[in-house]
Design a protein around this motif. Structure first.
Motif, PDB file in Angstrom:
ATOM      1  N   MET A   1       0.836  -1.208   0.000  1.00 51.32           N
ATOM      2  CA  MET A   1       0.000   0.000   0.000  1.00 51.32           C
ATOM      3  C   MET A   1       0.873   1.261   0.000  1.00 51.32           C
ATOM      4  O   MET A   1       0.645   2.180  -0.747  1.00 51.32           O
ATOM      5  CB  MET A   1      -0.941  -0.049   1.226  1.00 51.32           C
ATOM      6  CG  MET A   1      -1.878   1.152   1.363  1.00 51.32           C
ATOM      7  SD  MET A   1      -2.977   1.345  -0.051  1.00 51.32           S
ATOM      8  CE  MET A   1      -3.129   3.097  -0.136  1.00 51.32           C
ATOM      9  N   THR A   2       1.905   1.247   0.863  1.00 51.57           N
ATOM     10  CA  THR A   2       2.767   2.431   0.961  1.00 51.57           C
ATOM     11  C   THR A   2       3.488   2.688  -0.359  1.00 51.57           C
ATOM     12  O   THR A   2       3.580   3.826  -0.808  1.00 51.57           O
ATOM     13  CB  THR A   2       3.797   2.251   2.097  1.00 51.57           C
ATOM     14  OG1 THR A   2       3.101   1.766   3.237  1.00 51.57           O
ATOM     15  CG2 THR A   2       4.438   3.555   2.461  1.00 51.57           C
ATOM     16  N   GLU A   3       3.980   1.621  -0.995  1.00 52.24           N
ATOM     17  CA  GLU A   3       4.676   1.791  -2.280  1.00 52.24           C
ATOM     18  C   GLU A   3       3.740   2.401  -3.318  1.00 52.24           C
ATOM     19  O   GLU A   3       4.146   3.246  -4.099  1.00 52.24           O
ATOM     20  CB  GLU A   3       5.251   0.459  -2.772  1.00 52.24           C
ATOM     21  CG  GLU A   3       6.479   0.033  -1.988  1.00 52.24           C
ATOM     22  CD  GLU A   3       7.310  -1.056  -2.659  1.00 52.24           C
ATOM     23  OE1 GLU A   3       6.920  -1.519  -3.753  1.00 52.24           O
ATOM     24  OE2 GLU A   3       8.348  -1.436  -2.082  1.00 52.24           O
ATOM     25  N   LYS A   5       1.316   4.433  -2.708  1.00 47.60           N
ATOM     26  CA  LYS A   5       1.188   5.862  -2.368  1.00 47.60           C
ATOM     27  C   LYS A   5       2.393   6.641  -2.906  1.00 47.60           C
ATOM     28  O   LYS A   5       2.252   7.722  -3.461  1.00 47.60           O
ATOM     29  CB  LYS A   5       1.083   6.034  -0.844  1.00 47.60           C
ATOM     30  CG  LYS A   5       0.919   7.498  -0.426  1.00 47.60           C
ATOM     31  CD  LYS A   5       1.422   7.747   0.988  1.00 47.60           C
ATOM     32  CE  LYS A   5       1.377   9.210   1.374  1.00 47.60           C
ATOM     33  NZ  LYS A   5       2.328  10.056   0.634  1.00 47.60           N
ATOM     34  N   TYR A   6       3.591   6.069  -2.741  1.00 47.93           N
ATOM     35  CA  TYR A   6       4.796   6.758  -3.199  1.00 47.93           C
ATOM     36  C   TYR A   6       4.829   6.879  -4.724  1.00 47.93           C
ATOM     37  O   TYR A   6       5.275   7.893  -5.261  1.00 47.93           O
ATOM     38  CB  TYR A   6       6.051   6.040  -2.686  1.00 47.93           C
ATOM     39  CG  TYR A   6       6.199   6.092  -1.178  1.00 47.93           C
ATOM     40  CD1 TYR A   6       5.783   7.206  -0.449  1.00 47.93           C
ATOM     41  CD2 TYR A   6       6.769   5.029  -0.476  1.00 47.93           C
ATOM     42  CE1 TYR A   6       5.924   7.255   0.934  1.00 47.93           C
ATOM     43  CE2 TYR A   6       6.918   5.072   0.912  1.00 47.93           C
ATOM     44  CZ  TYR A   6       6.486   6.194   1.609  1.00 47.93           C
ATOM     45  OH  TYR A   6       6.627   6.254   2.980  1.00 47.93           O
ATOM     46  N   ILE A   7       4.344   5.846  -5.408  1.00 49.88           N
ATOM     47  CA  ILE A   7       4.271   5.908  -6.878  1.00 49.88           C
ATOM     48  C   ILE A   7       3.293   7.015  -7.289  1.00 49.88           C
ATOM     49  O   ILE A   7       3.542   7.774  -8.222  1.00 49.88           O
ATOM     50  CB  ILE A   7       3.860   4.525  -7.475  1.00 49.88           C
ATOM     51  CG1 ILE A   7       4.994   3.505  -7.325  1.00 49.88           C
ATOM     52  CG2 ILE A   7       3.405   4.649  -8.931  1.00 49.88           C
ATOM     53  CD1 ILE A   7       6.173   3.645  -8.286  1.00 49.88           C
ATOM     54  N   LYS A   8       2.191   7.119  -6.528  1.00 49.67           N
ATOM     55  CA  LYS A   8       1.189   8.165  -6.784  1.00 49.67           C
ATOM     56  C   LYS A   8       1.823   9.549  -6.583  1.00 49.67           C
ATOM     57  O   LYS A   8       1.591  10.482  -7.361  1.00 49.67           O
ATOM     58  CB  LYS A   8       0.012   7.982  -5.822  1.00 49.67           C
ATOM     59  CG  LYS A   8      -1.352   8.202  -6.460  1.00 49.67           C
ATOM     60  CD  LYS A   8      -2.482   7.913  -5.475  1.00 49.67           C
ATOM     61  CE  LYS A   8      -3.136   6.580  -5.803  1.00 49.67           C
ATOM     62  NZ  LYS A   8      -4.201   6.248  -4.829  1.00 49.67           N
ATOM     63  N   ASP A   9       2.637   9.674  -5.515  1.00 49.38           N
ATOM     64  CA  ASP A   9       3.331  10.947  -5.238  1.00 49.38           C
ATOM     65  C   ASP A   9       4.270  11.310  -6.388  1.00 49.38           C
ATOM     66  O   ASP A   9       4.380  12.474  -6.772  1.00 49.38           O
ATOM     67  CB  ASP A   9       4.152  10.848  -3.938  1.00 49.38           C
ATOM     68  CG  ASP A   9       3.271  10.772  -2.700  1.00 49.38           C
ATOM     69  OD1 ASP A   9       2.074  11.101  -2.789  1.00 49.38           O
ATOM     70  OD2 ASP A   9       3.793  10.363  -1.631  1.00 49.38           O
TER      71      ASP A   9
END
Length: 199
Positions: A1-3, A5-9
């Motif tokens: 999930m966190t990865e 989010k970072y890709i989205k960022d």
């Protein structure tokens, strides 16, 4: 999930400069790798040829140069959503003139620069991003920073940095912050005391 989010960022970062097509975005995703650094770990050593550009997902990095006498000068501090790396080293295939080091435990997305350049030559939107990014960060921001060093006093520069990153004092050592602002740690300490009195 966190990865995710970072890709989205990372995507938001690209799209803050120009619209990116689904095809171009899938190309970018094909050349990214996640990397974790511990505090004080070196990402790029002075004298090493850079192969990647890094997007800071979480954490902080500093770029520093060391002179012939061994004195260290901070060139820059990179925080969340900044791109870090030696573009000059990537472009010319020559050794980097500075070292990149983690100031905190850091999570990065690394982009393979050679492949990224290949995509730029094929995809108009990626070329548009590259030009817009370079113009803003290497021309506009660079000029503003140079003018600020001459025209603004250290207190104004410090307040501007704190407005952009409110918790920077808790995160970055005074020594590194002072170097980034072009002042001594003692001067920074005086500025902080002065601001507390005013508050």
């Amino acid at each position: 999930m966190t990865e995710e989010k970072y890709i989205k960022d990372l995507k938001l970062k690209f799209e803050s400069y120009t619209q990116i097509s689904a095809q171009s975005w899938s190309l970018i995703q094909s050349i990214v790798t996640f990397r974790k650094l511990k505090k004080d770990e070196t990402l790029l050593q002075n004298g090493q040829v850079a192969k990647s550009i890094h997007f800071v997902c979480k954490g902080a990095l500093r770029a520093y140069v060391t002179d012939a006498e061994g004195n260290i000068y901070n060139k820059n501090i990179f925080l969340e959503t900044d791109f870090a790396g030696s573009t000059v080293s990537c472009l010319l295939g020559k050794p980097s003139n500075f070292t990149l080091e983690a100031l905190e435990d850091t999570i990065l997305i690394s982009l393979n620069y050679k492949k990224y350049r290949e995509f730029i030559s094929r995809q108009t939107d990626l070329k548009d991003f590259y030009i817009a990014y370079l113009e803003y960060n290497w021309v506009i921001e660079k000029e503003q920073r140079e003018i600020s060093l001459v025209m603004e006093n250290a207190t104004e520069r410090y307040l501007k940095l704190r407005a952009k990153h409110p918790n920077i004092d808790q995160r970055i050592q005074q020594l590194h912050l002072a170097s980034h602002l072009g002042i001594t740690p003692t001067q920074l300490s005086r500025i902080r005391k002065g601001l507390k009195k005013r508050a």
